[in-house]
Design an enzyme around this catalytic site. Structure first.
Site, PDB file in Angstrom:
ATOM      1  N   LYS A 285     -84.441  20.130 -60.864  1.00 13.10           N
ATOM      2  CA  LYS A 285     -84.401  19.604 -59.488  1.00 13.10           C
ATOM      3  C   LYS A 285     -83.255  18.614 -59.338  1.00 13.10           C
ATOM      4  CE  LYS A 285     -89.363  19.744 -58.419  1.00 13.10           C
ATOM      5  NZ  LYS A 285     -89.301  20.666 -57.278  1.00 13.10           N
ATOM      6  N   ARG A 359     -97.441  28.015 -59.368  1.00  9.80           N
ATOM      7  CA  ARG A 359     -98.139  29.290 -59.164  1.00  9.80           C
ATOM      8  C   ARG A 359     -98.400  29.979 -60.495  1.00  9.80           C
ATOM      9  NH1 ARG A 359     -93.357  31.374 -55.425  1.00  9.80           N
ATOM     10  NH2 ARG A 359     -93.299  29.132 -55.052  1.00  9.80           N
TER      11      ARG A 359
HETATM   12  N1  BES Z   1     -94.045  20.751 -56.993  1.00 16.43           N
HETATM   13  C1  BES Z   1     -93.105  21.514 -56.269  1.00 16.43           C
HETATM   14  C2  BES Z   1     -93.413  21.564 -54.783  1.00 16.43           C
HETATM   15  C3  BES Z   1     -93.246  20.294 -53.999  1.00 16.43           C
HETATM   16  C4  BES Z   1     -92.073  20.022 -53.343  1.00 16.43           C
HETATM   17  C5  BES Z   1     -94.295  19.402 -53.865  1.00 16.43           C
HETATM   18  C6  BES Z   1     -91.930  18.879 -52.598  1.00 16.43           C
HETATM   19  C7  BES Z   1     -94.149  18.256 -53.112  1.00 16.43           C
HETATM   20  C8  BES Z   1     -92.971  18.000 -52.473  1.00 16.43           C
HETATM   21  C9  BES Z   1     -93.093  22.953 -56.767  1.00 16.43           C
HETATM   22  O1  BES Z   1     -93.332  23.118 -58.111  1.00 16.43           O
HETATM   23  C10 BES Z   1     -91.723  23.478 -56.508  1.00 16.43           C
HETATM   24  O2  BES Z   1     -90.810  23.013 -57.121  1.00 16.43           O
HETATM   25  N2  BES Z   1     -91.630  24.454 -55.608  1.00 16.43           N
HETATM   26  C11 BES Z   1     -90.389  25.051 -55.260  1.00 16.43           C
HETATM   27  C12 BES Z   1     -90.595  26.526 -55.237  1.00 16.43           C
HETATM   28  C13 BES Z   1     -89.326  27.315 -55.178  1.00 16.43           C
HETATM   29  C14 BES Z   1     -88.530  27.105 -56.440  1.00 16.43           C
HETATM   30  C15 BES Z   1     -89.658  28.764 -54.987  1.00 16.43           C
HETATM   31  C16 BES Z   1     -89.980  24.517 -53.897  1.00 16.43           C
HETATM   32  O3  BES Z   1     -90.854  24.299 -53.047  1.00 16.43           O
HETATM   33  O4  BES Z   1     -88.797  24.274 -53.711  1.00 16.43           O
HETATM   34 MN    MN Z   2     -91.574  22.994 -59.290  1.00 14.71          MN
END
Ligand code: BES
Ligand code: MN
Ligand code: ZN
Length: 523
Positions: A285, A359
């Site tokens: 990230k 997921r």
């Molecule tokens: N934990 C994150 C989702 C999230 C994002 C929670 C912002 C709270 C605030 C999750 O694991 C994630 O990184 N999701 C990605 C999915 C994508 C890579 C398909 C996302 O939402 O960007």
């Molecule tokens: Mn994630």
């Protein structure tokens, strides 16, 4: 620590405390002339004690008891408190349980902000049936996470006592007032446990820490707890949970907490995502906001908090709480984009993005949960940023496998008053998850990101299950104070899941509600 809460039928103006907060319905002003005798207003007594100062200020500030209107004064006179705060409640007939919970939470928050230890809470006639929500609101509003503060940052005082004053005659204190307050406090303390776990920094809460918290909560509340360690996960074939957790020094685990009363007619299973820190893994990230990802275990924290409440409330429903816990880290041993992994269910998954890890661990947790043959299966997870884009920070999105399950869940949402909005499982987006090398890939494209994540999970739930998936990514980590929730970890979802369980106590396993005569009285 829980608050000492007492309840009496006296006018708040006669009470002693550090702060007096009085809920004032708009009708106190509108119907002043038509007021019946022996039906005292919540503000009766104050004006006399303050030598008319209150009346003058109310006029000047145009305080009319409108919802969210507030008037604070530092009384000099014969009021036995340093501060008097009037909180407008609006039309009292329109107040739902959530409004009452918010009112009590605001009162507690105001008391803490005012460095008050003793709060006198004036509650207008008509709300005496809401003592559970009032107790919940008080505990939820008084919540602060100050564990790591030192010196001047440590709050010197903390709200410890609340005297609830029901305006009206003594006969108005409901007989079961104490019990309802106790239930409200037990409920809020479970939510606060979830908040604590969520707020803890990621160098304190690792997968094993969640396991310990589950064991502790289980011991305290009479809930059986089983923990599957890394070896068990490998042995059982929870390959997706293994893959996600591999890159961390702190290995993954899975917790199973169970409440199994002998004659329960329904079985509810609640599953939570427990990523104790989500760096994104090798699909790392951006650094801004990465620290927020300590809250990525909020779904698991909710499960632990919920089971703590279930153990105290002892509903006649079988309840299982399951959480998958892992830390998502980049490392020489980490899983990679391009990897293909099997799963507990048997399906193979191509990893195209290691940041779509939630997921994956849920897929194994759901496949495990399904073997318990639940009448109702709920999962909750901080799953996608897309859901936050769709619904904002104060509302979660939920998906249901069928309309009957949706109806049941919607009743629970209405009951709790949490902001949770139903989203569609659009089959049309399934194509996004097609993989060239495996049964599925773990991420689709940008558009409809919350929906495609839900569709991915559905593959592991299978057909014929009453299943609801809650994407709590926004409201699990509050960006500001909202209603009864603080900034930071909120425990969002717990109240709704509990409401569903309490309703299930009166529902037989085909989903229908039995006739009144067949219901057992609650508590
Ligand atoms: N934990 C994150 C989702 C999230 C994002 C929670 C912002 C709270 C605030 C999750 O694991 C994630 O990184 N999701 C990605 C999915 C994508 C890579 C398909 C996302 O939402 O960007
Ligand atoms: Mn994630
Ligand atoms: Zn995540």
């Amino acid at each position: 620590m829980s608050l000492k809460i007492s309840v009496r039928s006296v006018l708040p103006s006669h009470e002693t405390g550090d702060i007096i907060v009085v809920g004032v319905p708009a009708s106190d002003f509108r119907s002043k002339n038509s007021k019946k005798k022996n039906d005292p207003f919540t503000l009766d007594g104050f004006d006399r004690e303050l030598g008319d100062a209150l009346g003058r200020l109310i006029k000047k500030e145009e305080f009319k008891g409108k919802k969210d209107q507030q008037l604070a004064i530092s009384p000099v006179g014969r009021i036995k408190a340093d501060r008097l705060v009037l909180m407008g409640l609006g039309d009292i007939d329109k107040l739902g349980g959530a409004d009452v919970r918010t009112f009590a939470a605001k009162a507690a928050r105001t008391a803490n902000g005012d460095k008050a230890k003793r709060l006198v809470l004036g509650v207008p006639a008509g709300l005496e049936g809401r003592l559970r929500e009032i107790a919940e609101g008080l505990e939820l509003g008084a919540y602060r996470f100050t564990k790591y503060m030192t010196g001047d940052r440590v709050p010197k005082t903390e709200l410890s006592h609340v005297d609830i004053c029901l305006a009206g005659d003594v006969k108005d204190v409901p007989k079961d007032a104490k019990e309802r307050i106790a239930i409200g406090q037990a409920t809020a303390l479970g939510v606060n446990l979830a908040r604590d776990l969520s707020n803890e920094p990621p160098n304190v809460v690792y997968p094993d820490t969640l396991a310990e918290a589950a064991v502790d909560a289980g011991k305290a509340a009479g809930i059986a707890v089983e923990i599957f360690r890394y070896k068990d996960i490998q042995k059982r074939g929870m390959k997706l949970l293994e893959a996600v957790g591999k890159g961390s020094e702190r290995k993954p685990c899975l917790g199973h907490m169970s409440w199994t009363p002998a004659n329960a007619k329904r079985r509810v299973v609640v599953v939570g995502k427990g990523i104790t820190f989500d760096s994104g893994g090798l699909s790392i990230k951006p650094s801004s906001g990465m620290g927020e990802m300590k809250h990525d275990m909020s779904g698991a924290a909710n499960v632990i908090g919920l089971m703590a409440i279930v153990g105290r409330l002892k509903p006649n429903v079988e309840v299982h709480g399951i959480f998958a816990a892992a830390e998502n880290m980049p490392d020489g041993n980490a899983y990679r984009p391009g990897d293909v992994w099997g799963s507990l269910d048997g399906k193979s998954v191509e990893v195209v993005n290691t940041d779509a890890e939630g997921r994956l661990i849920l897929a194994d947790a759901l496949a495990y949960a399904r073997t318990l043959k639940p009448d109702f299966l709920i999962d909750n997870a901080t799953l996608t940023g897309a859901c936050v884009v769709a619904l904002g920070n104060g509302c979660s999105g939920w998906y249901a496998s069928n309309d009957a399950a949706a109806g049941e869940f919607q009743s629970a949402v209405n009951g709790s008053g949490e902001q949770m909005w139903r989203m569609p499982l659009l089959d049309d987006l399934k194509d996004q998850l097609k993989s060239d090398s495996a049964d599925l890939k773990n991420s689709g494209d940008r558009w409809g990101g919350s929906i495609s994540a839900a569709l991915f999970l559905r593959e592991f739930v299978g057909d014929g299950v009453n299943w609801v998936h809650c994407d709590i990514a926004g409201p699990a980590m509050g960006d500001r104070v909202r209603g009864w929730d603080p900034k930071g970890g909120t425990g969002h979802g717990v109240l709704t899941f509990l409401d569903l369980i309490e309703r299930a106590e009166h529902t037989v396993s085909d989903g229908s509600v039995p006739k009144k005569s067949e219901r057992k009285s609650k508590h």
